[in-house]
Design an enzyme around this catalytic site. Structure first.
Site, PDB file in Angstrom:
ATOM      1  N   GLU A 182      -4.848  -8.983   0.576  1.00 44.72           N
ATOM      2  CA  GLU A 182      -5.438  -8.751   1.896  1.00 44.72           C
ATOM      3  C   GLU A 182      -6.934  -8.568   1.749  1.00 44.72           C
ATOM      4  O   GLU A 182      -7.395  -7.878   0.836  1.00 44.72           O
ATOM      5  CB  GLU A 182      -4.907  -7.460   2.551  1.00 44.72           C
ATOM      6  N   GLU A 242       0.821  -1.207   0.000  1.00 46.15           N
ATOM      7  CA  GLU A 242       0.000   0.000   0.000  1.00 46.15           C
ATOM      8  C   GLU A 242       0.862   1.268   0.000  1.00 46.15           C
ATOM      9  O   GLU A 242       0.863   2.034   0.981  1.00 46.15           O
ATOM     10  CB  GLU A 242      -0.948  -0.003   1.207  1.00 46.15           C
TER      11      GLU A 242
HETATM   12  C1  BGP Z   1      -4.252  -2.635   5.405  1.00 44.58           C
HETATM   13  C2  BGP Z   1      -2.813  -2.757   5.831  1.00 44.58           C
HETATM   14  C3  BGP Z   1      -2.586  -3.718   6.959  1.00 44.58           C
HETATM   15  C4  BGP Z   1      -3.700  -3.802   7.991  1.00 44.58           C
HETATM   16  C5  BGP Z   1      -5.091  -3.743   7.363  1.00 44.58           C
HETATM   17  C6  BGP Z   1      -6.255  -3.654   8.311  1.00 44.58           C
HETATM   18  O1  BGP Z   1      -4.492  -1.387   4.862  1.00 44.58           O
HETATM   19  O2  BGP Z   1      -1.998  -3.162   4.766  1.00 44.58           O
HETATM   20  O3  BGP Z   1      -1.328  -3.411   7.500  1.00 44.58           O
HETATM   21  O4  BGP Z   1      -3.464  -2.995   9.043  1.00 44.58           O
HETATM   22  O5  BGP Z   1      -5.189  -2.701   6.444  1.00 44.58           O
HETATM   23  O6  BGP Z   1      -6.591  -2.315   8.615  1.00 44.58           O
HETATM   24  P1  BGP Z   1      -6.514  -1.721  10.071  1.00 44.58           P
HETATM   25  O7  BGP Z   1      -5.313  -2.334  10.686  1.00 44.58           O
HETATM   26  O8  BGP Z   1      -6.400  -0.255   9.941  1.00 44.58           O
HETATM   27  O9  BGP Z   1      -7.782  -2.126  10.740  1.00 44.58           O
END
Ligand code: BGP
Length: 478
Positions: free
Chosen positions: A372, A171
């Site tokens: 993801e 990202e």
């Molecule tokens: C994505 C990232 C992850 C993870 C995930 C979940 O954007 O790549 O690192 O954190 O989001 O989101 P959050 O952790 O903000 O709930």
């Protein structure tokens, strides 16, 4: 509700993801090895939920073998994590490797391979060394681009013989969007031009890593290099031209700004014109643009969580405020939307299918996979049964529906090679820390961070073993 059963192709990846900083903890970290995130946590601990953060994380650094054994138990085919750039080196300028940390990374890679889990490695998942932020303003600097490529080379030299899946960034848009565009995070500087320079320099760094990877022949053993992107599947509120245009501009600034140069080798002309108009054009040379053009990624991981709904901006812009892409748009709150209330994100599984068709039709049907997708839920302990196993049926439905639309995209010709859940174990989120839990495996903070498979972990295991998905769907999208 209707039941659907889908076969999962034999070579289709069913894995899980994570990152270095969200799992490792600070054990063994030397002075001067803080990442940007560590620094943010040190400076602003009060914004991190219940004070948890990267310091303890899940203590993967010490407990990796235990977690890898659980991956074996579930039968994951692939596991993605990152190498922590800030810890891999003791001297970022002269790229001096920290041998202790490098040994640990090598051990993780070897243990994964030994149990049949393919490692996927990202070179950066927000772990920009704090030193480089302080000294060079981080990704504002072309010198940092060069240092990143040197770091990449050291990593390829060490593990290039066994790792087949490489990614430059996870990202790449996120840090600068939160820090410089929206000024929500440390060091709280609103600077749209800097945002765009960081975007560009990360694209350039990716192209330079791809170039190096090819020149040094790291792809000869079938290894590939790509990037993990988080394009936002964007829907306009209405069919009216003003809403359609708002969604189109949103897509240019947040999605095509990375997808086009990294996958197709060129920035969209219209985006370049908008940057010119608003005086946020990044510093670049024709030679750099040629490197970007000639070194596109082999494949892309796509992180998808929720849809983005957009309508036209109706408020007049305050002339004293520097340009922000929201000059053109506002977020649209769809009445009746299905929500994950813990995270505040809409649930709309069809985003995966729509992205699959977009990649097929607009991005040369490049190889891609869901890198993801997942569901972060608060207070999961209340779902424990008598055996103390979290009964996360909501997560099973969430994964089932999203995996269904991934497989549907494959069926309809999208070159999608897999689905990876965020996350393997619960882990630390930026600011939310352990508030919302994502894992197939619970990390029990009250009990020394002990690990326990959730119901979803057992379910995922059966999906992988059977190579078949049966899911109840609210409705069939056609
Ligand atoms: C994505 C990232 C992850 C993870 C995930 C979940 O954007 O790549 O690192 O954190 O989001 O989101 P959050 O952790 O903000 O709930």
């Amino acid at each position: 509700m209707a039941k659907h059963t889908m076969n999962i192709p034999a070579d289709f990846i069913i894995g899980a993801a994570s990152s270095a900083w969200q799992t490792e903890g600070w054990s063994g970290k030397r002075e001067g090895q803080d990442s940007y995130l560590d620094k943010w946590y040190i400076n602003d601990r009060h914004v991190w939920h219940n004070g948890y953060g990267p310091a303890g994380a899940t203590d993967f650094y010490n407990r990796c073998s235990e977690d890898i054994a659980l991956m074996k138990e579930i039968g994951l085919t692939h596991y993605r994590t990152s190498i922590n750039w800030s810890r891999f080196l003791t001297d970022y300028e002269n790229v001096v490797v920290d041998e202790t940390y490098a040994d640990y990374v090598g051990r993780v890679i070897d243990e994964l391979i030994a149990i049949g889990v393919e490692p996927m490695i990202c070179l950066e998942h927000y772990e920009l060394p704090a030193y480089l932020l302080d000294k060079y303003d981080g990704w504002s600097s072309k010198h940092v681009v060069e240092l990143f490529v040197k770091y990449a080379e050291k990593v390829f030299e060490r593990y290039g013989d066994r790792v087949k899946h490489w990614f430059t960034f996870n990202e790449p848009i996120v840090v600068q969007t939160r820090v410089y565009l929206d000024a929500l995070r440390y060091p709280y500087e609103q600077n749209t031009r800097k945002w765009m320079q960081w975007n560009y320099n990360k694209t350039l760094a990716t192209a330079k890593c791809v170039q190096l990877f090819k020149e040094k022949g790291y792809g000869k053993n079938g290894a590939k290099i790509g990037v993990i992107l988080n394009p936002e599947v964007t829907y306009a509120r209405s069919s009216a031209p003003h809403d359609q245009y708002a969604a189109h501009v949103y897509d240019l600034f947040y999605n095509r700004v990375f997808m086009d140069p990294m996958i197709k080798g060129e920035y969209p002309e219209e985006l370049l014109q908008l940057m010119e108009k608003h005086d946020i054009t990044f510093e670049h040379t024709p030679e750099e643009l040629a490197i970007i053009k000639n070194n596109t990624v082999d494949y892309a991981g796509i992180n998808l969580y929720y849809p983005h709904r957009i309508k036209a901006q109706t408020k007049a812009w305050n002339e004293n405020v520097p340009f922000h892409p929201s000059y053109y748009y506002e977020h649209f709150d769809l009445p009746g939307k299905k929500m994950n209330k813990s995270r505040g994100w809409e649930i709309y599984p069809k985003i995966i299918y729509d992205m699959g068709m977009r990649i097929k039709n607009e991005y040369n049907n490049i190889e891609w996979f869901i890198s993801e997708n997942g569901m972060g839920i608060e207070n999961e302990a209340v779902f424990k049964n008598e055996e103390q196993i979290i009964q996360d049926d909501y997560r099973i439905s969430f994964i089932g529906e999203h995996l269904y639309y991934t497989l549907k995209a494959v069926e309809d010709g999208s070159n999608c090679k897999g689905y990876m859940l965020w996350a393997f174990t619960d882990n630390v989120s930026p600011m939310n820390a352990f508030k919302n839990r994502y894992g197939l495996v619970e990390i029990n903070l009250e009990n020394g961070r002990s690990r326990h498979l959730k119901k979803s972990g057992h379910w995922y295991k059966s999906v992988i073993a059977d190579r078949s998905l049966t899911v109840d769907l609210d409705e069939e999208y056609k």
